[in-house]
Design an enzyme around this catalytic site. Structure first.
Site, PDB file in Angstrom:
ATOM      1  N   ASP A  29       0.858  -1.191   0.000  1.00 32.63           N
ATOM      2  CA  ASP A  29       0.000   0.000   0.000  1.00 32.63           C
ATOM      3  C   ASP A  29       0.892   1.238   0.000  1.00 32.63           C
ATOM      4  OD1 ASP A  29      -1.741   2.208   0.899  1.00 32.63           O
ATOM      5  OD2 ASP A  29      -3.190   0.641   1.339  1.00 32.63           O
ATOM      6  N   GLN A  93     -15.163   2.015   1.316  1.00 30.03           N
ATOM      7  CA  GLN A  93     -14.219   1.448   0.349  1.00 30.03           C
ATOM      8  C   GLN A  93     -13.698   2.610  -0.502  1.00 30.03           C
ATOM      9  OE1 GLN A  93     -16.026  -1.416  -2.269  1.00 30.03           O
ATOM     10  NE2 GLN A  93     -14.082  -1.984  -3.233  1.00 30.03           N
ATOM     11  N   HIS A  99     -10.338  -5.259  -2.665  1.00 25.91           N
ATOM     12  CA  HIS A  99      -8.989  -5.384  -2.112  1.00 25.91           C
ATOM     13  C   HIS A  99      -9.052  -5.708  -0.631  1.00 25.91           C
ATOM     14  CE1 HIS A  99     -10.123  -1.104  -1.820  1.00 25.91           C
ATOM     15  NE2 HIS A  99      -9.296  -0.977  -0.784  1.00 25.91           N
ATOM     16  N   HIS A 101      -6.884  -5.665   2.843  1.00 27.10           N
ATOM     17  CA  HIS A 101      -5.730  -5.100   3.525  1.00 27.10           C
ATOM     18  C   HIS A 101      -5.124  -6.138   4.476  1.00 27.10           C
ATOM     19  CE1 HIS A 101      -6.770  -0.793   2.640  1.00 27.10           C
ATOM     20  NE2 HIS A 101      -8.003  -1.256   2.636  1.00 27.10           N
TER      21      HIS A 101
END
Ligand code: ZN
Length: 161
Positions: A29, A93, A99, A101
């Site tokens: 990220d 989101q 996705h 995390h």
């Protein structure tokens, strides 16, 4: 194609890749909320998890678990991790492509930093991590997962299905 994660999947935008296979990619990220914060993303575009197959979502979480084990072997953060899926804009989101995390908690970090995940603050005010550092972390994760796969006696990861 306006979806930034589809562009990353297509190699049209840079990302520091920690894992890739035929179904998904995992990358660092750019606004990490913990050391080695990884996103696991299906190659197939879907906004919410019900738009792709349950098997694909199972694979995504299997990869997320493998990332978690690698992060711990690398000694990143505490043995406490957030595996988090914000499913839909109403759940904050931030990128409209599925996705997951994988965020190691750090000693002394606060719930506030993780709470940022449920807000949009991170994307707006978050400092982007230096690419060289993200590349270093991605390489460490790749090496660690390679070693885990080579070590057939490892009980840390059971990913034989
Ligand atoms: Zn997409």
């Amino acid at each position: 194609m306006s979806c930034i994660f589809c562009q990353i999947v297509a190699g049209e935008l840079p990302a520091s890749i920690a894992h890739e296979d035929e179904l998904c990619i995992a990358f660092m990220d750019i606004h990490p909320l913990g050391r080695g914060h990884v996103l696991v993303v299906p190659r197939e575009h879907g906004v919410q998890c019900t738009e792709v197959s349950a098997e694909l979502m199972a694979h995504i979480f299997r990869v997320a678990r493998r990332i978690l084990v690698a992060q711990r072997q690398l000694g990143w953060g505490l043995p406490g991790t957030h595996i988090l899926l914000n499913d839909g804009a109403a759940a904050n989101q931030t990128v409209p492509h599925i996705h997951v995390h994988v965020i190691p908690r750090e000693k002394g970090d606060t719930l506030r930093s993780v709470a940022r995940l449920t807000l949009h603050v991170t994307r707006i005010f978050g400092q982007a991590a230096p690419r060289v550092e993200l590349e270093r972390q991605a390489r460490s994760l790749r090496d660690c997962m390679m070693a885990m796969m080579a070590d057939s006696d490892s009980t840390a990861v059971t990913d034989r299905d």
